[in-house]
Design a protein around this motif. Sequence first.
Motif, short mmCIF file in Angstrom:
data_model
loop_
_atom_site.label_atom_id
_atom_site.label_comp_id
_atom_site.label_asym_id
_atom_site.label_seq_id
_atom_site.Cartn_x
_atom_site.Cartn_y
_atom_site.Cartn_z
N ASP A 213 0.81 -1.23 0.00
CA ASP A 213 0.00 0.00 0.00
C ASP A 213 0.85 1.28 0.00
O ASP A 213 0.33 2.37 0.18
CB ASP A 213 -0.98 0.01 1.18
N VAL A 214 2.16 1.13 -0.17
CA VAL A 214 3.01 2.32 -0.28
C VAL A 214 3.75 2.25 -1.62
O VAL A 214 4.34 1.22 -1.96
CB VAL A 214 4.02 2.42 0.88
N ALA A 215 3.71 3.34 -2.37
CA ALA A 215 4.34 3.37 -3.69
C ALA A 215 5.50 4.36 -3.71
O ALA A 215 5.45 5.41 -3.05
CB ALA A 215 3.32 3.77 -4.75
N LEU A 216 6.53 4.02 -4.48
CA LEU A 216 7.63 4.95 -4.73
C LEU A 216 7.36 5.64 -6.05
O LEU A 216 7.22 4.99 -7.09
CB LEU A 216 8.96 4.19 -4.81
N GLU A 217 7.26 6.96 -6.02
CA GLU A 217 7.08 7.74 -7.25
C GLU A 217 8.38 8.49 -7.53
O GLU A 217 8.77 9.36 -6.75
CB GLU A 217 5.93 8.74 -7.09
N ILE A 218 9.03 8.12 -8.61
CA ILE A 218 10.28 8.78 -8.98
C ILE A 218 9.94 10.04 -9.76
O ILE A 218 9.15 9.99 -10.71
CB ILE A 218 11.16 7.83 -9.81
#
Lengths: 122, 375
Positions: free
Chosen positions: B143-148
């Motif tokens: 439920d946690v995303a890394l957005e570059i």
Amino acid sequence: MKLYTKDHEWIAIDGDVATFGITTYAQEQLGDVVFVELPDVGKKLVKGGEAGVVESVKAASEVYAPLDGEVIEANRRLTDDPGLVNLQPETDGWFVKIRLAPGTDTSELLDEAAYEAFVQTL
Amino acid sequence: MTDPTDTPLPTPLHAAHLALGGRLVPFAGYAMPVQYPTGILAEHQWTRAHAGLFDVSHMGQARLVGPDHATVAAALEALVPADVAGLAPGRQRYSQLLAPDGGILDDLMFARPLGADGTLALVVNAGCKAADYAHIAAHLPPDVALEIIEDRALLALQGPESEAVLVALGAAVADLVFMDVRSLEVAGLPVDLSRSGYTGEDGFEISVADSDAVALWSALLADPRVKPIGLGARDSLRLEGGLCLYGHDIDVTSSPIEAGLAWSIQKRRRLGGGFPGFARIARELAEGPARTRVGLILDGRQPAREGAEIAATDGTIVGRVTSGGFGPTLEKPVAMGWIDPAFAAVGTELAVLVRGKPLPARVAALPFVPARFRR
């Protein structure tokens, strides 16, 4: 007679005495000079061998002897004021005076026009 | 690491650097200005006295996004030893991504923006960013995303006149203190700004859309108190500021405790752990590390560079320089390095071996130049 090397030293020859330092192009590339290590008087320099070290804020660079010769004077002003190398690299910012052996071969050195042309290729 | 054989990437300010006479060099995969025509010494002094403008767009900007702060904080706390959960909205902290043995994979800043519950903004080192992103992404809960973030530049405005410059451009920054973060406008351009930097001076790091980067850069440079500053002076400023450069002063073999970064591990984490390398860090906190990072001031003018050995007065090698150069503000050669903790007390007489010659040096308190952050 003023000549140059592809290592960006200049050398002014007057009889058997030659004075050398680093060129305007070399000091521009180095940036602000903060320390110069010079050879002791009496040291015998070998053409292409280490003659000193120049430290800029960024990095250390070796200075190579343009010709064989015995050190007769080192520019002590550079010890207290290394920035002279940036301000007047080819006059007051000279590094070393050497006594040349008789019949020293200068044919591998560049004249001003050839050095300028070489710098243009860099 | 970025493949150094690739053609260096331009930042959005590439043409601006060339127009200013900047000397561009490849750095961490980018073409970056190492200096402008005035040179490193003048740029360094200008930043300490006025305001220096740095393009640091090579650094990695990213976001962690999840349902709420607690969830995102827990995800980051699994990777770093800092207290993320306790970070207040509008605040930023410094930390390190740690390997399982407590070695430092990278150091980074993380911020909790106001009004965006469940978002953390990250800034990581350019040379590490691909590996960092892979590491972070591989360890996140579903439920946690890394957005570059690939479409934003990063500028740093550093020095005692930085606040006045931004205020003159209409930015409401006067009430911010060190490590505050805000989204606001500078010269009418929307930015995400933190009151922080890596020079030891008061200052700001400013994230701006690529499309606005040149306009922001130009607006800042139009102020006579601002001059452009290259990576050369950035390095001499951060060295005098006693700040670690990843890959030099710290790396995957060094722990935060060895590096003197225990201050960045808040009490709850020191006691509770739950991050990679906790066993080593707890042991080093209790018993002391096997080596420690110190500052050295050398006699004379000759600098010692990275890799130079550090010797005790009896000639025994007791350490190694990890960063060194000429400190323009101190007007003395300064260095940081690893040393046997028995020789780490401030004032200890040592020698640094440069081209075989021992240069007298003594251990100095870090930072070399007192930090002037707005607390």
